[in-house]
Design a protein around this motif. Structure first.
Motif, mmCIF file in Angstrom:
data_model
loop_
_atom_site.group_PDB
_atom_site.id
_atom_site.type_symbol
_atom_site.label_atom_id
_atom_site.label_comp_id
_atom_site.label_asym_id
_atom_site.label_seq_id
_atom_site.Cartn_x
_atom_site.Cartn_y
_atom_site.Cartn_z
ATOM 1 N N ASP A 20 0.814 -1.212 0.000
ATOM 2 C CA ASP A 20 0.000 0.000 0.000
ATOM 3 C C ASP A 20 0.845 1.259 0.000
ATOM 4 O OD1 ASP A 20 0.885 -0.690 2.562
ATOM 5 O OD2 ASP A 20 -0.756 0.373 3.539
ATOM 6 N N THR A 21 2.123 1.141 0.385
ATOM 7 C CA THR A 21 2.994 2.323 0.414
ATOM 8 C C THR A 21 4.216 2.208 -0.502
ATOM 9 O OG1 THR A 21 4.120 1.431 2.373
ATOM 10 C CG2 THR A 21 2.343 3.011 2.748
ATOM 11 N N VAL A 22 4.624 0.981 -0.846
ATOM 12 C CA VAL A 22 5.778 0.794 -1.737
ATOM 13 C C VAL A 22 5.252 0.631 -3.155
ATOM 14 C CG1 VAL A 22 7.794 -0.612 -2.303
ATOM 15 C CG2 VAL A 22 7.135 -0.281 0.091
ATOM 16 N N GLY A 23 5.385 1.666 -3.946
ATOM 17 C CA GLY A 23 4.892 1.612 -5.313
ATOM 18 C C GLY A 23 5.887 1.041 -6.296
ATOM 19 N N MET A 24 7.176 1.104 -5.948
ATOM 20 C CA MET A 24 8.217 0.602 -6.834
ATOM 21 C C MET A 24 9.404 0.162 -5.991
ATOM 22 S SD MET A 24 10.395 2.584 -9.809
ATOM 23 C CE MET A 24 11.581 3.291 -8.653
ATOM 24 N N ALA A 25 10.008 -0.970 -6.362
ATOM 25 C CA ALA A 25 11.226 -1.425 -5.688
ATOM 26 C C ALA A 25 12.087 -2.126 -6.733
ATOM 27 C CB ALA A 25 10.893 -2.371 -4.536
ATOM 28 N N THR A 26 13.185 -1.509 -7.100
ATOM 29 C CA THR A 26 13.993 -1.969 -8.219
ATOM 30 C C THR A 26 15.347 -2.473 -7.731
ATOM 31 O OG1 THR A 26 12.985 -0.244 -9.571
ATOM 32 C CG2 THR A 26 14.945 -1.304 -10.451
ATOM 33 N N TRP A 27 15.682 -3.734 -8.094
ATOM 34 C CA TRP A 27 17.007 -4.256 -7.777
ATOM 35 C C TRP A 27 18.060 -3.353 -8.410
ATOM 36 C CZ3 TRP A 27 18.566 -8.399 -4.768
ATOM 37 C CH2 TRP A 27 19.919 -8.756 -4.861
ATOM 38 N N ALA A 28 19.191 -3.190 -7.719
ATOM 39 C CA ALA A 28 20.185 -2.183 -8.103
ATOM 40 C C ALA A 28 20.620 -2.309 -9.567
ATOM 41 C CB ALA A 28 21.385 -2.274 -7.176
ATOM 42 N N GLN A 29 21.148 -3.456 -9.957
ATOM 43 C CA GLN A 29 21.544 -3.697 -11.342
ATOM 44 C C GLN A 29 21.180 -5.141 -11.699
ATOM 45 O OE1 GLN A 29 23.951 -1.954 -9.376
ATOM 46 N NE2 GLN A 29 23.401 -0.020 -10.345
ATOM 47 N N THR A 30 21.303 -5.490 -12.968
ATOM 48 C CA THR A 30 20.889 -6.818 -13.422
ATOM 49 C C THR A 30 22.058 -7.715 -13.793
ATOM 50 O OG1 THR A 30 18.852 -5.836 -14.305
ATOM 51 C CG2 THR A 30 19.390 -8.058 -15.029
ATOM 52 N N VAL A 31 23.088 -7.142 -14.440
ATOM 53 C CA VAL A 31 24.173 -7.965 -14.983
ATOM 54 C C VAL A 31 25.518 -7.477 -14.467
ATOM 55 C CG1 VAL A 31 25.292 -8.812 -17.079
ATOM 56 C CG2 VAL A 31 22.819 -8.428 -17.062
ATOM 57 N N ASN A 32 26.256 -8.371 -13.829
ATOM 58 C CA ASN A 32 27.658 -8.221 -13.413
ATOM 59 C C ASN A 32 27.894 -7.266 -12.248
ATOM 60 O OD1 ASN A 32 28.451 -10.121 -15.295
ATOM 61 N ND2 ASN A 32 29.233 -8.634 -16.764
ATOM 62 N N VAL A 33 27.156 -6.194 -12.126
ATOM 63 C CA VAL A 33 27.362 -5.232 -11.043
ATOM 64 C C VAL A 33 26.266 -5.419 -9.998
ATOM 65 C CG1 VAL A 33 27.440 -2.783 -10.442
ATOM 66 C CG2 VAL A 33 28.498 -3.574 -12.572
ATOM 67 N N LEU A 34 26.636 -5.924 -8.811
ATOM 68 C CA LEU A 34 25.658 -6.224 -7.762
ATOM 69 C C LEU A 34 24.482 -6.995 -8.360
ATOM 70 C CD1 LEU A 34 25.596 -2.719 -6.021
ATOM 71 C CD2 LEU A 34 27.028 -4.679 -5.438
ATOM 72 N N ALA A 35 24.781 -8.065 -9.100
ATOM 73 C CA ALA A 35 23.824 -8.566 -10.078
ATOM 74 C C ALA A 35 23.365 -10.004 -9.861
ATOM 75 C CB ALA A 35 24.439 -8.467 -11.465
ATOM 76 N N PRO A 36 22.100 -10.287 -10.234
ATOM 77 C CA PRO A 36 21.618 -11.666 -10.267
ATOM 78 C C PRO A 36 22.266 -12.501 -11.371
ATOM 79 C CG PRO A 36 19.791 -10.108 -10.181
ATOM 80 C CD PRO A 36 21.024 -9.317 -10.478
ATOM 81 N N LEU A 37 22.716 -11.844 -12.451
ATOM 82 C CA LEU A 37 23.333 -12.537 -13.582
ATOM 83 C C LEU A 37 24.790 -12.119 -13.714
ATOM 84 C CD1 LEU A 37 20.513 -12.061 -16.263
ATOM 85 C CD2 LEU A 37 20.837 -14.004 -14.735
ATOM 86 N N MET A 38 25.672 -13.121 -13.833
ATOM 87 C CA MET A 38 27.090 -12.847 -14.063
ATOM 88 C C MET A 38 27.478 -13.405 -15.426
ATOM 89 S SD MET A 38 28.078 -11.133 -11.450
ATOM 90 C CE MET A 38 29.869 -11.156 -11.627
ATOM 91 N N THR A 39 28.242 -12.625 -16.181
ATOM 92 C CA THR A 39 28.622 -13.034 -17.530
ATOM 93 C C THR A 39 30.113 -12.851 -17.748
ATOM 94 O OG1 THR A 39 28.377 -10.852 -18.573
ATOM 95 C CG2 THR A 39 26.372 -12.201 -18.363
ATOM 96 N N ASP A 40 30.628 -13.584 -18.747
ATOM 97 C CA ASP A 40 31.927 -13.270 -19.330
ATOM 98 C C ASP A 40 31.719 -13.200 -20.842
ATOM 99 O OD1 ASP A 40 31.809 -15.915 -20.194
ATOM 100 O OD2 ASP A 40 33.236 -16.638 -18.683
ATOM 101 N N GLU A 41 32.770 -13.376 -21.629
ATOM 102 C CA GLU A 41 32.652 -13.199 -23.075
ATOM 103 C C GLU A 41 31.689 -14.198 -23.716
ATOM 104 O OE1 GLU A 41 35.361 -13.340 -21.384
ATOM 105 O OE2 GLU A 41 36.470 -11.480 -21.732
ATOM 106 N N THR A 42 31.520 -15.370 -23.116
ATOM 107 C CA THR A 42 30.730 -16.420 -23.779
ATOM 108 C C THR A 42 29.680 -17.080 -22.887
ATOM 109 O OG1 THR A 42 32.447 -18.051 -23.212
ATOM 110 C CG2 THR A 42 32.601 -16.982 -25.379
ATOM 111 N N ASN A 43 29.663 -16.768 -21.594
ATOM 112 C CA ASN A 43 28.799 -17.524 -20.689
ATOM 113 C C ASN A 43 27.996 -16.605 -19.779
ATOM 114 O OD1 ASN A 43 29.920 -20.334 -21.271
ATOM 115 N ND2 ASN A 43 31.783 -19.248 -20.649
ATOM 116 N N VAL A 44 26.928 -17.157 -19.217
ATOM 117 C CA VAL A 44 26.117 -16.461 -18.228
ATOM 118 C C VAL A 44 25.707 -17.465 -17.156
ATOM 119 C CG1 VAL A 44 23.979 -16.863 -19.550
ATOM 120 C CG2 VAL A 44 24.068 -15.035 -17.843
ATOM 121 N N VAL A 45 25.688 -17.007 -15.914
ATOM 122 C CA VAL A 45 25.253 -17.858 -14.809
ATOM 123 C C VAL A 45 24.264 -17.074 -13.955
ATOM 124 C CG1 VAL A 45 27.146 -17.197 -13.244
ATOM 125 C CG2 VAL A 45 26.003 -19.400 -12.959
ATOM 126 N N CYS A 46 23.216 -17.766 -13.514
ATOM 127 C CA CYS A 46 22.246 -17.166 -12.600
ATOM 128 C C CYS A 46 22.749 -17.324 -11.174
ATOM 129 C CB CYS A 46 20.885 -17.846 -12.739
ATOM 130 S SG CYS A 46 20.091 -17.632 -14.332
#
Length: 201
Positions: A43-69
């Motif tokens: 009722d009071t939190v209208g938006m809550a966004t995770w800081a970043q998505t990929v590589n920086v403080l991220a749920p997904l980590m990547t390199d040149e060819t791969n990705v891991v959750c």
């Protein structure tokens, strides 16, 4: 209220400014607790966004060819898929974790879908060692059918998914239907569960 960035930034990160974080299963439990918090205060939190998505403080980590959750990805995906669009009140009575100044062992939020036909209860068992027998009681509606438990867990709260061991998946997902007429649920230690059940209209 809007939270433009939330997440976990520990002092042991790598990369520029320590922003490449390796998240353990304990971080995943914390992520689910945050999601429960947002649902309880929808009722009071209208938006809550995770800081970043990929590589920086991220749920997904990547390199040149791969990705891991990373572990924190899984509760976000589970809640996105299974939680309802309307928050409903949850009452929880449980003991506190040792050495935490009374932090409750269980963290819970509840929601229903737009039609009011399905109830979802999100449960985090914060205990590293203790399972929790939970009595289920729904007020103001009649349960229809059986409860389904969608469970996330790992062998240890210290488990991680990394690019270095990308073939090693530490997060376990299972779905099971509770026995007909069940009024309780046994939450495994250090688990994240979403219970779903139909509601009679």
């Amino acid at each position: 209220m809007a939270l433009d960035e939330w997440g976990f930034w520990e002092p042991n990160g790598t990369g520029a400014y320590g922003l490449e974080q390796t998240y353990t299963w304990n971080h995943a439990l914390g992520t689910a607790c945050f999601l429960n918090l947002f649902q309880r205060h929808a009722d009071t939190v209208g938006m809550a966004t995770w800081a970043q998505t990929v590589n920086v403080l991220a749920p997904l980590m990547t390199d040149e060819t791969n990705v891991v959750c990373q572990t924190v990805y899984y509760p976000m995906a589970l809640y996105r898929e299974l939680c309802g669009s309307q928050s409903v009140k949850s009452d929880v009575d449980c003991h506190g974790l040792p050495d935490t100044d009374g932090l409750p062992m269980l963290d819970v939020s509840s929601s229903i879908d737009e039609a009011g036909e399905t109830l979802s209860i999100a449960i985090v068992n914060r205990s590293e060692t203790e399972q929790a027998e939970i009595e289920l009681s729904v007020k103001g509606a009649e349960v229809r059918g059986e409860w389904t438990a969608h469970e996330l867990n790992a062998s240890s709260i210290h488990d991680v998914n990394t690019l270095e061991e990308q073939d090693k998946e530490v997060v376990q997902y299972s779905v099971r239907t509770l026995p007909k007429g069940s009024t309780s649920y046994l939450a495994p230690a250090h688990s994240i569960t979403i219970l779903k059940v139909g509601l009679a209209r």
